[in-house]
Design an enzyme around this catalytic site. Structure first.
Site, PDB file in Angstrom:
ATOM      1  N   GLU A   1       0.851  -1.210   0.000  1.00  0.00           N
ATOM      2  CA  GLU A   1       0.000   0.000   0.000  1.00  0.00           C
ATOM      3  C   GLU A   1       0.877   1.246   0.000  1.00  0.00           C
ATOM      4  O   GLU A   1       0.602   2.221  -0.720  1.00  0.00           O
ATOM      5  CB  GLU A   1      -0.891  -0.011   1.254  1.00  0.00           C
ATOM      6  CG  GLU A   1      -1.742   1.230   1.431  1.00  0.00           C
ATOM      7  CD  GLU A   1      -3.003   1.217   0.582  1.00  0.00           C
ATOM      8  OE1 GLU A   1      -3.777   0.253   0.671  1.00  0.00           O
ATOM      9  OE2 GLU A   1      -3.208   2.198  -0.164  1.00  0.00           O
TER      10      GLU A   1
ATOM     11  N   HIS B   1       0.210  25.047  30.456  1.00  0.00           N
ATOM     12  CA  HIS B   1       0.620  23.655  30.222  1.00  0.00           C
ATOM     13  C   HIS B   1       1.981  23.384  30.863  1.00  0.00           C
ATOM     14  O   HIS B   1       2.174  22.374  31.536  1.00  0.00           O
ATOM     15  CB  HIS B   1       0.707  23.376  28.718  1.00  0.00           C
ATOM     16  CG  HIS B   1      -0.637  23.246  28.065  1.00  0.00           C
ATOM     17  ND1 HIS B   1      -1.032  22.118  27.411  1.00  0.00           N
ATOM     18  CD2 HIS B   1      -1.670  24.111  27.981  1.00  0.00           C
ATOM     19  CE1 HIS B   1      -2.268  22.281  26.937  1.00  0.00           C
ATOM     20  NE2 HIS B   1      -2.661  23.496  27.272  1.00  0.00           N
TER      21      HIS B   1
HETATM   22  C1  HCA Z   1      -5.641  -2.201  -3.342  1.00  0.00           C
HETATM   23  C2  HCA Z   1      -6.870  -1.964  -2.485  1.00  0.00           C
HETATM   24  C3  HCA Z   1      -6.684  -2.244  -1.012  1.00  0.00           C
HETATM   25  C4  HCA Z   1      -6.601  -3.725  -0.706  1.00  0.00           C
HETATM   26  C5  HCA Z   1      -6.669  -4.039   0.748  1.00  0.00           C
HETATM   27  C6  HCA Z   1      -6.586  -5.497   1.096  1.00  0.00           C
HETATM   28  C7  HCA Z   1      -7.901  -1.601  -0.305  1.00  0.00           C
HETATM   29  O1  HCA Z   1      -5.416  -3.332  -3.747  1.00  0.00           O
HETATM   30  O2  HCA Z   1      -4.914  -1.226  -3.595  1.00  0.00           O
HETATM   31  O3  HCA Z   1      -5.930  -6.262   0.401  1.00  0.00           O
HETATM   32  O4  HCA Z   1      -7.176  -5.880   2.122  1.00  0.00           O
HETATM   33  O5  HCA Z   1      -7.745  -0.578   0.328  1.00  0.00           O
HETATM   34  O6  HCA Z   1      -8.971  -2.179  -0.450  1.00  0.00           O
HETATM   35  O7  HCA Z   1      -5.513  -1.590  -0.544  1.00  0.00           O
HETATM   36 CU    CU Z   2      -5.752   0.049   0.678  1.00  0.00          CU
END
Ligand code: HCA
Ligand code: CU
Length: 387
Positions: free
Chosen positions: A19, A295
């Protein structure tokens, strides 16, 4: 229903090398991928998810390189629900296959073009070939929070019967609230026996809160990335999850090297060519800086007045800011004490007033404040005592 805090641990699935690579500014080199994986492993994340090996020749080569490091963490490849993708990933020697398939009406229509029965058909076609091949299998419903819950349950039950060890439920567009996450995860928890993974985007600024709600409702695995990087504005950050957990369930962070969070965040920030964001939990440069007089007075007396987290647990130190117009006399008094200056209460008060005036048109550095205080102390000391 939300369950009380639990002694059940959560497992961290770090997706920085998958990601995180989908973040607009990310373009990691092989060396950076290896260094990040090694550092994630030292931190103690449970699973390191990597970009599908079919993305590019280097993605495949780097997946092999990371597998060959022999890290403690499980190495997972994120792939489509496809036999071909799975075979390539298995040939790389991964510990886990993370399958993903869009399940919402939007993705059924515009992504793979299959309806619910079509999704189940693909799962039934692919899973029997890859289950029992030496890698654990996770099957994730992409966009699960815009998918009718009965469809999520149907898919979950079918893939569980086909032998997956974990079902993923993804808030792909960051639309879910903690209540909705708790609700869906607890319904899923009651319907399947296998592990449950939550993956949540941050478009509505709820990613960490949602991840926390998911764990409390029965999720076993939480997806994060370092600094929260990912598509658009990203997903739950590792630091955010740790900050939440260290407060609400301190036992759950004991298995992680939380003192290494700062260098991990800094390393990934460097690889991205950015600074650690000013609002990053724990690792932002100002995460433990105190400013306003009210603070600083209380923090100097008792740090927990304004600190929910102890900076020392993360190898960080508290900072009392003094070169600004909101400064209070307690902060000035402490600064003078640290400098070994003897200034009586009246002198501290007048020095504070003078500093407030001086900085009303702009902050000055702590070093300048120190010079200022030294000068005041020298002036208030009779010259005969100086000789
Ligand atoms: C992606 C989408 C994903 C997958 C998340 C997962 C999402 O493939 O880019 O594999 O659980 O946010 O749904 O990142
Ligand atoms: Cu994702």
């Amino acid at each position: 229903m939300i369950q009380p805090e639990t002694s059940r641990p959560f497992r961290i699935v770090d997706c920085t090398l998958r990601e995180g690579e989908q973040f607009a500014l990310a373009a990691f080199t092989t060396e950076q991928r290896i260094a990040i994986a090694t550092k994630l492993d030292a931190f103690g994340v449970d699973v390191i998810e990597m970009t599908t090996p079919v993305a590019s020749p280097r993605a495949e080569a780097d997946l092999r390189r990371v597998v060959d490091l022999g890290l403690q963490a499980e190495i997972a490849a994120h792939i489509r629900c496809s036999r071909m993708d799975a075979e390539v990933a298995l040939a790389c020697g991964v510990d886990a296959l993370h399958l993903v398939m869009g399940t919402s009406p939007q993705l059924r229509l515009h992504s793979h073009g299959r309806d619910l029965l079509g999704i189940l058909e693909v799962a039934r076609e692919v899973l029997p070939h890859i289950v029992g091949r030496g890698a654990s299998i996770r099957f994730s419903c992409e966009d699960a929070f815009r998918t009718p819950m009965r469809d999520v349950l149907r898919i979950a039950q079918v893939v569980e019967d086909l032998g997956v060890s974990r079902i993923g439920i993804a808030d792909t567009v960051g639309c879910a609230t903690p209540d909705e996450v708790a609700q869906r995860v607890s319904v899923l928890r009651a319907a399947v026996n296998c592990d449950i993974e939550f993956h949540g985007h941050n478009d509505g600024d709820c990613a960490v809160a949602n991840a926390w709600a998911a764990w409390r409702a029965g999720a076993t695995h939480i997806d994060v990335t370092v600094l929260g990087i990912g598509e658009r504005n990203g997903i739950a950050s590792l630091g955010g999850l740790i900050a939440r957990a260290a407060q609400s369930a301190p036992h759950s962070v004991q298995r992680y090297r939380i003192d290494q969070l700062l260098s991990l965040d800094q390393q990934v920030a460097r690889a991205l060519g950015i600074e650690v964001p000013f609002n990053a939990c724990i690792t932002s440069p100002t995460a433990f800086s105190h400013k306003a007089g009210m603070h600083t007075k209380a923090v100097l007396a008792e740090p927990t007045c304004y600190e929910a987290l102890n900076p020392a647990d993360f190898g960080r130190t508290r900072e009392i800011l003094v070169g600004h117009t909101l400064v209070g006399r307690h902060a000035i008094s402490e600064r003078a004490r640290l400098l070994g200056l003897s200034l009586d209460d009246a002198s501290i008060l007048s020095a504070t007033r003078a500093l407030k005036n001086l900085t009303d048109s702009g902050a000055i550095s702590s070093d300048s404040v120190d010079d200022f205080l030294k000068e005041r102390a020298a002036r208030s000391t009779p010259s005969t005592l100086n000789s």
